[in-house]
Design an enzyme around this catalytic site. Structure first.
Site, short mmCIF file in Angstrom:
data_model
loop_
_atom_site.label_atom_id
_atom_site.label_comp_id
_atom_site.label_asym_id
_atom_site.label_seq_id
_atom_site.Cartn_x
_atom_site.Cartn_y
_atom_site.Cartn_z
N ASN A 82 2.25 3.22 11.10
CA ASN A 82 1.64 4.05 12.28
C ASN A 82 2.00 2.89 13.16
O ASN A 82 2.25 1.77 13.14
CB ASN A 82 -0.03 4.03 12.06
CG ASN A 82 -0.40 2.51 11.33
OD1 ASN A 82 -0.23 2.05 10.43
ND2 ASN A 82 -0.71 1.58 12.61
N SER A 110 0.81 -1.31 -0.01
CA SER A 110 -0.10 -0.01 0.05
C SER A 110 0.88 1.12 0.09
O SER A 110 1.82 1.56 0.95
CB SER A 110 -0.85 0.00 1.36
OG SER A 110 -1.81 -0.98 1.19
N HIS A 133 -5.82 -9.38 -1.51
CA HIS A 133 -5.69 -9.66 -0.25
C HIS A 133 -6.93 -10.58 0.35
O HIS A 133 -7.86 -10.62 -0.41
CB HIS A 133 -6.15 -8.16 0.66
CG HIS A 133 -5.06 -7.01 0.52
ND1 HIS A 133 -5.21 -6.17 -0.47
CD2 HIS A 133 -3.94 -6.77 1.12
CE1 HIS A 133 -4.17 -5.37 -0.48
NE2 HIS A 133 -3.23 -5.74 0.45
N MET A 138 -1.88 -7.14 6.85
CA MET A 138 -2.79 -7.79 6.29
C MET A 138 -2.50 -8.59 5.00
O MET A 138 -3.41 -8.82 4.17
CB MET A 138 -4.11 -7.22 6.22
CG MET A 138 -4.52 -6.47 7.35
SD MET A 138 -6.04 -5.36 7.12
CE MET A 138 -6.04 -4.32 8.62
N SER A 139 -1.32 -8.84 4.94
CA SER A 139 -0.84 -9.29 3.46
C SER A 139 0.43 -10.14 3.76
O SER A 139 0.75 -10.63 4.69
CB SER A 139 -0.52 -8.18 2.47
OG SER A 139 0.72 -7.32 3.11
N HIS A 154 -6.95 4.44 7.09
CA HIS A 154 -6.30 3.69 5.74
C HIS A 154 -5.47 5.03 5.11
O HIS A 154 -4.36 5.01 4.61
CB HIS A 154 -7.00 3.15 4.72
CG HIS A 154 -6.26 2.60 3.60
ND1 HIS A 154 -5.51 1.69 3.82
CD2 HIS A 154 -6.29 2.81 2.13
CE1 HIS A 154 -4.91 1.38 2.85
NE2 HIS A 154 -5.44 1.83 1.49
N GLU A 201 -10.50 -9.02 1.06
CA GLU A 201 -11.25 -8.79 -0.09
C GLU A 201 -12.09 -9.82 -0.40
O GLU A 201 -12.88 -9.67 -1.26
CB GLU A 201 -10.27 -8.25 -1.36
CG GLU A 201 -9.58 -6.97 -1.19
CD GLU A 201 -8.67 -6.83 -2.31
OE1 GLU A 201 -9.28 -6.14 -3.37
OE2 GLU A 201 -7.48 -7.13 -2.16
N ALA A 256 2.70 -2.05 3.96
CA ALA A 256 2.59 -1.29 4.87
C ALA A 256 2.10 -2.03 6.39
O ALA A 256 1.24 -2.85 6.13
CB ALA A 256 1.47 -0.18 4.46
N HIS A 272 -3.79 1.04 -4.63
CA HIS A 272 -3.35 -0.45 -5.39
C HIS A 272 -3.86 -0.34 -6.78
O HIS A 272 -4.79 -0.12 -7.14
CB HIS A 272 -3.78 -1.64 -4.63
CG HIS A 272 -3.46 -1.98 -3.42
ND1 HIS A 272 -2.47 -2.69 -2.87
CD2 HIS A 272 -3.96 -1.51 -2.08
CE1 HIS A 272 -2.25 -2.84 -1.75
NE2 HIS A 272 -3.16 -1.97 -1.27
N1 HPA Z 1 -2.74 -2.92 11.29
C1 HPA Z 1 -2.74 -3.86 10.16
N2 HPA Z 1 -2.52 -3.64 9.03
C2 HPA Z 1 -1.56 -2.45 8.89
C3 HPA Z 1 -1.66 -1.46 9.98
C4 HPA Z 1 -1.91 -1.77 11.30
O1 HPA Z 1 -1.90 -1.16 12.02
N3 HPA Z 1 -1.13 -0.37 9.24
C5 HPA Z 1 -0.92 -0.64 8.02
N4 HPA Z 1 -1.55 -1.87 7.82
#
Ligand code: HPA
Length: 280
Positions: free
Chosen positions: A242, A38, A91, A218-219, A254, A94, A121, A69
């Protein structure tokens, strides 16, 4: 279906498209396949002489639906060397199954790719991580409760792939050496892959911390799992976008993820480009 036969069919469509565009990139083995996470899609602009193939034209590829994406495969040159680049991934959140998420890796393998670079990310679980940190993935924890290798054994796959060193130690060392030469701080840690699409609760993040995770996303896990089953070498980079939930007390969204990854995109791109240049 998203197995070996379908990957070979997709690879031949891609070969035709690259040849029709007048390029010979696939005459030799690509030095790397690169999966962009991402907000990290900017690397695509650094690929020279690129044949860009929308997913809609590749059999077995589902359309990509997430903001940030793109949904196309690029075959071209990075640092003067042939690469295949996946801009936009599938993902599980999805609704794709794990084998669909990992299908582009099977296709890259069918195109001759033997070294996979995955990026994503991720939220920072380790408390000293700051948004914008880049982290070499040392290992992962599969908390998706899905595995792309379930089902009948694909020809060429290992039935019980070894996962004791999924992220190649020599490639990790190379990433650190390049980062040092670029004056770039590079973290290293363990990535926990969750199903999503909700971000985690603070209690879940505390659990991940106790488990030994440094970052959460998540990937990535499905792609790396298939790559290892096919005997590919893997290097992984997380962009910490983050602090994970509860580590800071601001709600996650996001937009923040994309904003942070855009901020460090140039460093990420420079690192991957130099890495491709030095791959042996
Ligand atoms: N959690 C899960 N997936 C993410 C996060 C998160 O804090 N930041 C970016 N992708």
């Amino acid at each position: 279906m998203t197995g070996r036969e379908e990957a070979l069919a997709a690879a031949s469509v891609i070969r035709e498209r690259v040849a029709a565009a007048g390029y010979q990139h696939l005459d030799a083995m690509p030095v790397a396949g690169i999966v962009l996470g991402s907000g990290l899609g900017g690397l695509a602009a650094r690929v020279a002489h690129a044949a860009r193939i929308p997913y809609a034209h590749i059999p077995g590829f589902a359309p990509s639906t997430v903001h940030g994406h793109a949904g196309e495969l690029l075959v071209g040159e990075l640092a003067g060397r042939p690469v295949v680049l996946q801009a936009g991934r599938f993902h599980l959140y999805e609704g794709h199954d794990a084998a669909t998420a990992a299908f582009p890796v099977r296709v890259m393998h069918a195109l001759g790719v033997r070294t996979l670079v995955v990026s994503n990310a991720a939220g920072g679980v380790r408390r000293t991580f700051r948004p914008g940190d880049l982290m070499v993935i040392a290992d992962h924890i599969n908390l998706m409760f899905r595995n792309p290798l379930t089902g009948p054994l694909e020809k060429g796959d290992e039935r019980f792939p070894d996962m004791s060193d999924p992220y190649d130690p020599a490639l990790r060392r190379l990433l650190h050496a390049i980062a040092a030469s670029q004056g770039l701080a590079l973290q290293e840690g363990v990535y926990a892959g969750l199903l999503g699409p909700t971000y985690e609760t603070p209690s879940e993040v505390r659990m991940l911390e106790k488990m030994g995770a440094d970052a959460v996303g998540m990937s990535t896990v499905p792609e790396v799992t298939v790559a290892r089953a096919l005997g590919m070498r893997v290097a992984g980079i997380s962009c910490i976008t983050n602090p994970a939930a509860g580590i800071s007390h601001t709600p996650l969204h996001h937009g923040e993820v994309l904003k942070t990854s855009a901020r460090v995109a140039k460093e990420f791109e420079g690192l991957v480009e130099a890495f491709v240049a030095q791959l042996r």
